[in-house]
Design an enzyme around this catalytic site. Sequence first.
Site, PDB file in Angstrom:
ATOM      1  N   GLY A  56       0.813  -1.208   0.000  1.00  0.00           N
ATOM      2  CA  GLY A  56       0.000   0.000   0.000  1.00  0.00           C
ATOM      3  C   GLY A  56       0.848   1.260   0.000  1.00  0.00           C
ATOM      4  O   GLY A  56       0.503   2.258  -0.652  1.00  0.00           O
ATOM      5  N   ASP A  57       1.959   1.235   0.722  1.00  0.00           N
ATOM      6  CA  ASP A  57       2.877   2.380   0.744  1.00  0.00           C
ATOM      7  C   ASP A  57       3.491   2.596  -0.640  1.00  0.00           C
ATOM      8  O   ASP A  57       3.620   3.727  -1.109  1.00  0.00           O
ATOM      9  CB  ASP A  57       3.984   2.156   1.772  1.00  0.00           C
TER      10      ASP A  57
END
Length: 311
Positions: free
Chosen positions: A250-251
Amino acid sequence: MIYTVTLSPTLDYVVSVDHFQTGAINRTQSEDVFPGGKGVNVSLVLNDLGYLTTAMGFIAGFTGAEIKRLLRVGGVEGNFIQVERGMSRINMKIRSDAETAINGQGPEITQEDIGTLFSRLRFLIDGDTIVLAGHIPPSLPSDMYEQILEFLKGRRLRVIVDAEKELLTGTLKYHPWLIKPNADELGDIFGVRIHSREEAVPYAAKLQNMGARNVLVSLGGDGAVLLTEQGEIFSSDALKGKVVNTVGAGDSMIAGFLAGYLDSDGDYEMAFKEGLCAGAAKAFNLTMTTKKEICYLMRTTSFDIQRKQKD
């Protein structure tokens, strides 16, 4: 300039163990140590994509010194506040028949330390980007992100928030440019279970109505959906490949999305594509992804982006 704020960065100690057993001596088959924390991960990926960032937050002890050193090796500029009590977290991840995680507590952060953070945030100027990502350590106020955005109110910043529940929703009154919940986080906000991109859209729209400008929802193997401030909805299946490690995916998606947006002078579809590729490239690798891996997926993927106008 792009600033990332990780209030409690970590050293991620990742080991592989054959048939891990509790109550017994287990010997590792492999060991790796990485700097971690959501904002730190965003900085590392953006740096590899050619965008300089300043990583901010609180560090302490020998673990904090190692986080700073590893980031410097990775080309990321750190502007961390050194606190006196405790040490930066070590998060241990044991890869075996099932994955086990043991996360540290982090240092004790004082009111004086918070004041130092605000004094450094004073130097942000119109046009800068700030990424607020990850959880709030117990020694900080639970509305810390709101306090930061209240302090910065009035500046024309591109604000990105990646957080859970009230930590995220509390920032919406400041109209962040982008928020990125995953399906579980989105469902937790509204007390529902989300199983598909179609189910995610109305709840993402609710977050827009609460103040978010753009909402990017990651759904793991089910792909992702983006609601833009222009009222467009972009939706895509997940990219094909062997999933190795989803931690940090997600980062990486946030970093890819931001880089794609900046590279294309504000084209949200291009941002969405690069976000998809960056998130997938991380999931297909044990370590943080690289520009080479992201560019390979951008070149070789036959995207099937569904695009429509929000009702």
